[in-house]
Design a protein around this motif. Structure first.
Motif, PDB file in Angstrom:
ATOM      1  N   ARG A  93       9.951  -6.785   5.157  1.00  0.00           N
ATOM      2  CA  ARG A  93       9.087  -5.653   4.818  1.00  0.00           C
ATOM      3  C   ARG A  93       8.092  -6.061   3.732  1.00  0.00           C
ATOM      4  NH1 ARG A  93       6.011  -1.338   5.768  1.00  0.00           N
ATOM      5  NH2 ARG A  93       6.198   0.326   4.198  1.00  0.00           N
ATOM      6  N   ASP A  94       6.813  -6.145   4.091  1.00  0.00           N
ATOM      7  CA  ASP A  94       5.738  -6.437   3.144  1.00  0.00           C
ATOM      8  C   ASP A  94       4.958  -5.141   2.939  1.00  0.00           C
ATOM      9  OD1 ASP A  94       3.905  -7.645   1.513  1.00  0.00           O
ATOM     10  OD2 ASP A  94       2.966  -8.868   3.065  1.00  0.00           O
ATOM     11  N   ARG A  95       5.445  -4.313   2.033  1.00  0.00           N
ATOM     12  CA  ARG A  95       4.956  -2.938   1.917  1.00  0.00           C
ATOM     13  C   ARG A  95       3.456  -2.852   1.651  1.00  0.00           C
ATOM     14  NH1 ARG A  95       6.659   0.666  -3.162  1.00  0.00           N
ATOM     15  NH2 ARG A  95       4.919  -0.585  -4.010  1.00  0.00           N
ATOM     16  N   ASP A  96       2.942  -3.768   0.849  1.00  0.00           N
ATOM     17  CA  ASP A  96       1.540  -3.681   0.435  1.00  0.00           C
ATOM     18  C   ASP A  96       0.682  -4.838   0.943  1.00  0.00           C
ATOM     19  OD1 ASP A  96       1.833  -1.308  -1.554  1.00  0.00           O
ATOM     20  OD2 ASP A  96       3.414  -2.706  -2.135  1.00  0.00           O
ATOM     21  N   GLY A  97       1.260  -5.710   1.762  1.00  0.00           N
ATOM     22  CA  GLY A  97       0.492  -6.795   2.367  1.00  0.00           C
ATOM     23  C   GLY A  97       0.160  -7.943   1.451  1.00  0.00           C
TER      24      GLY A  97
END
Length: 337
Positions: free
Chosen positions: A274-278
Motif C-alpha cells: 500500500r503506497d497511500r500517497d505515491g
C-alpha cells in the motif's frame, strides 16, 4: 622487505583470495504484451524486466579476501538488472548512474573478536530478498524488495553477542544511493536472531531523503521472520512500514517453500503493498501480487527456475493495452562459480 619474503607473501595472498562470478539469464512473457516491452514499474524489475526477450539480468565478476583481520570485496555487475539498480543515483559531479553503473559491492572490512567493521558499498541490511537471484526462493522480486534498498553506502558495525544474536549500526549516505543529494546522513539498525529453525531480524532506517523543497525525514521499519517448519517446509513473513513528511506506505508478504526432493523445490508468495500517497511507487495505489516458482538445482552451481506471477493494482499503472491486471511467465537460469 627481504627479497625471499615478497614472493612468499604474494603466494599467501593469492591462496586466500576468492574469485567469484556468474550469469543470470532469463526469458519472460507478459500476456498483456506491454507496448514498451517492460513488465514492471519504473525503477523496478531487476529480473525478467523485458517482455518476450531473452536477456541477461546480471553477469557478475568479483574478488574478495576474508577479514582476518582485514579484508575486502569488489563485485562488478553487467546487465538489465544492474541498470535498474542504479537509476536513482543523484546526478552530481563525480557521481551518478554512469559513474557507478557496474558496481555491486566495493567494501573494506576489519574483524576482531565479536566486532566487524565495514566501509564502502555493501548489501542492504533491509528485507528478505537479495540482489543475487540464486539466494532467493523466487525468481522475480517482491514489490517490497524492489521498493527498498538492495545496497547502501557508508559505515557498518556488527557485534555478535553469541552464535545466535547480533546487532548492527549503520551510518549511511542515504536510501539505496552511493552519492548524497542532501546535507544529511542516515542511520540504520538491525537486531537479528539466527536459530536452528527460527530466524528473525528487525531493521530500521532514519534519515533525510530528497533534495531542496522535497527533502524530509524518512522513517522506515522492516521485519523479516523465517521458520523451518519441517525438513521439507519453510515459511517466511515480511512486514514494512514507512513515513516521510505526510506520505505513508506499508506492506506485508508471506512465502511458503516446499522441498519436494533433493534438487526440486516449489515456492508460493503472496504480497500486498500500500503506497497511500505515491511517494515510493510514483502513484497512490495498492499493489498485490501472487507468485508460484518451481526451482530445479541439477548441479551445485546451477539453479533453474520457472515462475508464474500475477499482479494487480488499484490504478492503471502497467504499460500495456489492457493496462491491468497482468500475468507474467518467466524462466531463468543462474550459473555461478
Amino acid at each position: 622487505m627481504a627479497p625471499d619474503l615478497a614472493p612468499h607473501l604474494l603466494r599467501l595472498l593469492l591462496t586466500q583470495l576468492h574469485v567469484e562470478g556468474g550469469v543470470d539469464a532469463s526469458y519472460a512473457y507478459n500476456f498483456n504484451r506491454p507496448v514498451s516491452d517492460v513488465s514492471f514499474l519504473p525503477g523496478t524489475g531487476t529480473t525478467a524486466r523485458r517482455h518476450d526477450e531473452i536477456t541477461v539480468n546480471l553477469a557478475s565478476l568479483g574478488v574478495s579476501l576474508s577479514p582476518e583481520p582485514v579484508g575486502f570485496r569488489v563485485l562488478l555487475g553487467f546487465g538489465t538488472g544492474i541498470d535498474v539498480l542504479h537509476r536513482a543515483e543523484p546526478e552530481e559531479d563525480a557521481t551518478g548512474p554512469d559513474v557507478w553503473r557496474y558496481v555491486q559491492q566495493a567494501s573494506l572490512a576489519f574483524a576482531h573478536g565479536p566486532l566487524t567493521l565495514e566501509a564502502g558499498i555493501q548489501p542492504s541490511h533491509i528485507g528478505l530478498e537479495s540482489f543475487q537471484s540464486q539466494l532467493n526462493w523466487t525468481y522475480t522480486r517482491s514489490w517490497m524488495g524492489e521498493f527498498s534498498p538492495y545496497y547502501q553506502t557508508g559505515l557498518k558495525g556488527t557485534w555478535r553477542f553469541d552464535e545466535r544474536w547480533s546487532a548492527q549500526l549503520h551510518l549511511l549516505n542515504g536510501w539505496q544511493t552511493i552519492g548524497d543529494n542532501n546535507g544529511g546522513k542516515a542511520l540504520g539498525t538491525q537486531v537479528a536472531y539466527a536459530g536452528d529453525r527460527l530466524s528473525a531480524a528487525f531493521n530500521t532506517f532514519v534519515g533525510n531523503e530528497g533534495a531542496g523543497d522535497t527533502e524530509a525525514l524518512r522513517l522506515f521499519a522492516d521485519t523479516v521472520v523465517t521458520w523451518k517448519a519441517t525438513g521439507a517446509v519453510s515459511l517466511a513473513a515480511t512486514a514494512d512500514v514507512g513515513r516521510q513528511d505526510h506520505a505513508l506506505w506499508y506492506a506485508a508478504g508471506a512465502n511458503v517453500r516446499v522441498q519436494l526432493a533433493s534438487p526440486v523445490a516449489v515456492t508460493a508468495r503472496a504480497e500486498v503493498y500500500r503506497d497511500r500517497d505515491g511517494l515510493i511507487s510514483g502513484t497512490a495505489q495498492t499493489l498485490a501480487e501472487g507468485t508460484l516458482t518451481l526451482e530445479l538445482k541439477p548441479a551445485e552451481h546451477l539453479v533453474l527456475k520457472a515462475e508464474a506471477r500475477h499482479d494487480r493494482s488499484t490504478r492503471n499503472v502497467f504499460d500495456s493495452p489492457a493496462r491491468q491486471p497482468q500475468t507474467l511467465l518467466a524462466v531463468g537460469a543462474v550459473a555461478t562459480f
